[in-house]
Design a protein around this motif. Structure first.
Motif, PDB file in Angstrom:
ATOM      1  N   GLY A 117     -46.758   9.218  24.215  1.00  9.43           N
ATOM      2  CA  GLY A 117     -46.599   9.939  23.070  1.00  9.43           C
ATOM      3  C   GLY A 117     -45.419   9.882  22.403  1.00  9.43           C
ATOM      4  N   ILE A 118     -43.846  11.015  23.186  1.00  7.38           N
ATOM      5  CA  ILE A 118     -42.935  10.720  23.600  1.00  7.38           C
ATOM      6  C   ILE A 118     -42.381   9.443  23.398  1.00  7.38           C
ATOM      7  N   TYR A 119     -42.187   8.548  24.377  1.00  7.68           N
ATOM      8  CA  TYR A 119     -42.057   7.619  24.263  1.00  7.68           C
ATOM      9  C   TYR A 119     -42.601   6.119  23.021  1.00  7.68           C
ATOM     10  N   GLY A 120     -43.327   6.173  22.546  1.00  7.37           N
ATOM     11  CA  GLY A 120     -43.894   5.948  21.817  1.00  7.37           C
ATOM     12  C   GLY A 120     -43.505   6.031  20.509  1.00  7.37           C
ATOM     13  N   PHE A 121     -44.065   6.882  19.880  1.00  3.51           N
ATOM     14  CA  PHE A 121     -42.847   7.693  18.898  1.00  3.51           C
ATOM     15  C   PHE A 121     -41.975   7.293  18.643  1.00  3.51           C
ATOM     16  N   SER A 122     -40.724   7.641  19.817  1.00  2.06           N
ATOM     17  CA  SER A 122     -39.398   7.794  20.434  1.00  2.06           C
ATOM     18  C   SER A 122     -39.057   5.780  19.738  1.00  2.06           C
ATOM     19  N   ASN A 123     -40.039   4.698  20.307  1.00  4.57           N
ATOM     20  CA  ASN A 123     -39.670   3.623  20.225  1.00  4.57           C
ATOM     21  C   ASN A 123     -40.198   2.640  18.270  1.00  4.57           C
ATOM     22  N   MET A 124     -40.819   4.169  18.142  1.00  3.67           N
ATOM     23  CA  MET A 124     -41.017   3.123  16.787  1.00  3.67           C
ATOM     24  C   MET A 124     -39.993   4.033  15.943  1.00  3.67           C
ATOM     25  N   PHE A 125     -39.441   4.820  16.516  1.00  4.08           N
ATOM     26  CA  PHE A 125     -38.064   5.110  15.127  1.00  4.08           C
ATOM     27  C   PHE A 125     -37.069   4.496  15.926  1.00  4.08           C
ATOM     28  N   LYS A 126     -36.806   3.731  16.711  1.00  4.16           N
ATOM     29  CA  LYS A 126     -36.687   2.303  16.749  1.00  4.16           C
ATOM     30  C   LYS A 126     -36.485   1.308  16.154  1.00  4.16           C
ATOM     31  N   TYR A 135     -41.044   9.746  12.605  1.00  7.39           N
ATOM     32  CA  TYR A 135     -41.408   9.266  14.055  1.00  7.39           C
ATOM     33  C   TYR A 135     -40.262  10.262  14.874  1.00  7.39           C
ATOM     34  N   LEU A 136     -39.000   9.840  14.568  1.00  2.00           N
ATOM     35  CA  LEU A 136     -38.712  10.609  15.610  1.00  2.00           C
ATOM     36  C   LEU A 136     -38.229  11.870  15.492  1.00  2.00           C
ATOM     37  N   GLU A 137     -38.728  13.498  14.091  1.00  2.00           N
ATOM     38  CA  GLU A 137     -39.185  14.358  14.472  1.00  2.00           C
ATOM     39  C   GLU A 137     -40.136  14.381  15.378  1.00  2.00           C
ATOM     40  N   THR A 138     -41.393  13.447  15.658  1.00  2.00           N
ATOM     41  CA  THR A 138     -42.199  13.566  16.160  1.00  2.00           C
ATOM     42  C   THR A 138     -42.487  13.928  17.747  1.00  2.00           C
ATOM     43  N   ALA A 139     -41.512  12.639  17.778  1.00  2.00           N
ATOM     44  CA  ALA A 139     -40.678  12.850  19.331  1.00  2.00           C
ATOM     45  C   ALA A 139     -40.482  14.107  19.744  1.00  2.00           C
ATOM     46  N   ARG A 140     -39.775  14.181  19.117  1.00  2.00           N
ATOM     47  CA  ARG A 140     -38.924  16.284  19.409  1.00  2.00           C
ATOM     48  C   ARG A 140     -39.607  17.261  19.540  1.00  2.00           C
ATOM     49  N   ARG A 141     -40.984  16.367  18.780  1.00  2.00           N
ATOM     50  CA  ARG A 141     -41.870  18.229  18.482  1.00  2.00           C
ATOM     51  C   ARG A 141     -42.535  17.831  19.778  1.00  2.00           C
ATOM     52  N   MET A 142     -43.001  16.542  20.636  1.00  2.00           N
ATOM     53  CA  MET A 142     -43.864  16.500  21.259  1.00  2.00           C
ATOM     54  C   MET A 142     -43.049  16.463  22.950  1.00  2.00           C
ATOM     55  N   ALA A 143     -41.401  16.030  22.396  1.00  2.00           N
ATOM     56  CA  ALA A 143     -40.734  16.378  23.761  1.00  2.00           C
ATOM     57  C   ALA A 143     -40.224  18.440  23.898  1.00  2.00           C
ATOM     58  N   ALA A 144     -40.329  18.635  22.852  1.00  2.00           N
ATOM     59  CA  ALA A 144     -40.324  20.223  22.957  1.00  2.00           C
ATOM     60  C   ALA A 144     -41.482  20.702  23.383  1.00  2.00           C
ATOM     61  N   LEU A 151     -35.407   9.281  28.018  1.00  2.00           N
ATOM     62  CA  LEU A 151     -33.950   8.575  27.991  1.00  2.00           C
ATOM     63  C   LEU A 151     -34.290   7.705  26.285  1.00  2.00           C
ATOM     64  N   LEU A 152     -35.485   7.121  25.876  1.00  2.00           N
ATOM     65  CA  LEU A 152     -35.056   6.109  24.421  1.00  2.00           C
ATOM     66  C   LEU A 152     -35.032   7.131  23.535  1.00  2.00           C
ATOM     67  N   LEU A 153     -35.633   8.438  23.687  1.00  2.00           N
ATOM     68  CA  LEU A 153     -35.025   9.540  22.930  1.00  2.00           C
ATOM     69  C   LEU A 153     -33.764   9.595  22.850  1.00  2.00           C
ATOM     70  N   ALA A 154     -33.482  10.020  23.722  1.00  2.00           N
ATOM     71  CA  ALA A 154     -31.479  10.951  23.670  1.00  2.00           C
ATOM     72  C   ALA A 154     -31.203   9.850  22.614  1.00  2.00           C
ATOM     73  N   GLU A 155     -31.278   7.836  23.080  1.00  2.00           N
ATOM     74  CA  GLU A 155     -30.427   6.815  22.558  1.00  2.00           C
ATOM     75  C   GLU A 155     -30.931   6.716  21.165  1.00  2.00           C
ATOM     76  N   GLN A 156     -31.779   7.334  20.691  1.00  2.00           N
ATOM     77  CA  GLN A 156     -32.509   7.110  19.176  1.00  2.00           C
ATOM     78  C   GLN A 156     -31.237   8.721  18.643  1.00  2.00           C
ATOM     79  N   GLU A 157     -31.225   9.648  19.457  1.00  2.00           N
ATOM     80  CA  GLU A 157     -30.023  10.302  19.298  1.00  2.00           C
ATOM     81  C   GLU A 157     -28.902  10.251  18.757  1.00  2.00           C
TER      82      GLU A 157
END
Length: 405
Positions: free
Chosen positions: A260-269, A276-285, A324-330
């Motif tokens: 999920g963390i990877y998938g939602f980060s990728n959807m935002f990308k 999608y970015l907020e969901t990836a952040r929430r799952m990462a948290a 790492l993908l989430l960091a790239e989106q940030e």
């Protein structure tokens, strides 16, 4: 009381701000051991005849167990060979000849060609598409790879139900029983890859619809996730939420959370939709909050500590890539402190879980993977764990965060 998503995100923002000044952590040194190339090359040099693919190892000697091509994990070893092609370009002194790795990747991928027209993989055609998508990154005009990506995307799109708003994951005897697993967030990438080749906007629309429904029905307010959501195919109503491989219906299976963390980060990308970015952040948290103090990722975050719960190094490596993908989106939204935060969390996770699972004497790179704990399949090497281990090293070199020695 369960914290709300808004509260969690606000708290996370404070943590990230405080964390921004943290010194950069060092990557796990095993990422660039000569054994990485040596072990992968040795397996690649002796393919079975007829062709089979490694999925996981035995628990004692660490030897690969081989499976027919019609498995969801088939694409990972060829994809690892493509990752080694990239590694040889980045780190030629320790990784061998790039063209030889590319030839091996292409050779091992040929065993998947028949799956374009005859497979029982269902939604998992996205996973077996990995080597073909990677080939397009090398040669965008490769007709074999183009045909495979388009065919596999068509297979996945054919499983879409507009009433439910998702692609079906598992087939069931009852056609109204429409099951969707969080893993399917990873398969959406093939829809975007096919769109790039065909311009078929319907594929993107399907990916967005599926991600929206997953965001709505799989992700809990605290950022944890359900493994399976069952819908009524006729009405689109949610019938049940449960697990197949996790500890309980209300627990969070770590590999599913990593998908999920990877998938939602990728959807935002791909879409730039902030939800999608907020969901990836929430799952990462959730992931960070529930990681034990030793940094070892358990197979399920809510499994009892006694008896000792097995780790899952494969979930850890998927999550490393997701962070790492989430960091790239940030970075893409000019959140430098967030990028540093998630990068350091990825490095911390990589260090702890590599130290646990690195096995020089095994055929796999890592041990301590959990394939399916309810079926007592754990403490193994896993092919996708190794793939994401190699790709993590590649990303860190490309980002200038690691050297090849």
């Amino acid at each position: 009381m369960v914290p709300s998503g808004i509260y969690i995100l606000a708290l996370l923002a404070l943590v990230i701000a405080a964390y921004a000044a943290t010194p950069q952590l060092a990557p796990a040194e095993q990422l660039f051991s000569p054994l990485v190339a040596e072990k992968i090359a040795k397996v690649a040099a002796a393919p079975p005849n007829p062709i089979q693919y490694p999925q996981y190892t035995d628990r004692v000697e660490g030897d690969w167990i081989w499976f027919k091509p019609d498995e969801w994990t088939t694409g990972f070893f060829p994809a690892t060979l493509y990752a080694m092609h990239k590694r040889a370009q980045l780190c030629p002194s320790i990784s061998g000849n790039a063209s030889q790795w590319l030839e091996l990747g292409r050779s091992w991928s040929t065993g998947e060609i028949s799956l374009e027209h005859n497979n029982t993989l269902g939604h998992d055609v996205g996973f077996v598409s990995y080597p073909f998508m990677l080939e397009l990154g090398v040669n965008s005009k490769n007709a074999t790879a183009q045909t495979a990506v388009i065919a596999f995307a068509a297979d996945l799109a054919a499983r879409f139900n507009p009433i439910v708003g998702c692609t079906r994951s598992w087939d069931t005897a009852d056609p109204t029983d429409f099951q969707v697993i969080i893993d399917n967030m990873m398969n959406l990438q093939v829809l975007f890859a096919s769109y790039e080749l065909t311009g078929n906007q319907t594929l993107v629309d399907i990916a967005i619809s599926h991600a929206n429904k997953t965001m709505q029905n799989h992700i809990r307010p605290d950022g944890g996730s359900f493994h399976v959501v069952e819908y009524n195919a006729t009405t689109g109503a949610v019938v049940a939420r449960f697990t197949s491989q996790g500890y309980s219906n209300s627990s969070t299976w770590s590999r599913g959370e990593a998908w999920g963390i990877y998938g939602f980060s990728n959807m935002f990308k791909h879409t730039r939709h902030l939800d999608y970015l907020e969901t990836a952040r929430r799952m990462a948290a959730y992931w960070i909050r529930n990681t034990p103090s030793d940094g070892i990722i358990p197979w399920d975050f809510n499994a009892p500590l006694v008896p000792p719960r097995p780790a899952d190094s494969s979930a850890a490596m998927i999550a490393v890539n997701g962070f790492l993908l989430l960091a790239e989106q940030e970075k893409s939204v000019f959140n430098e402190s967030g990028a540093i935060y998630y990068t350091n969390e990825a490095l911390r996770m990589l260090q702890a879980n590599t130290a646990l699972a690195w096995r020089p004497e095994w055929q796999s790179l890592l041990a301590n993977g959990t394939v399916n704990n309810p079926e007592h399949n754990n403490l193994t090497g896993i092919v996708y764990g190794d793939y994401f281990f190699v790709t993590a090293g590649n990303q860190l070199v490309e980002l200038g965060l690691a050297s090849c020695v």
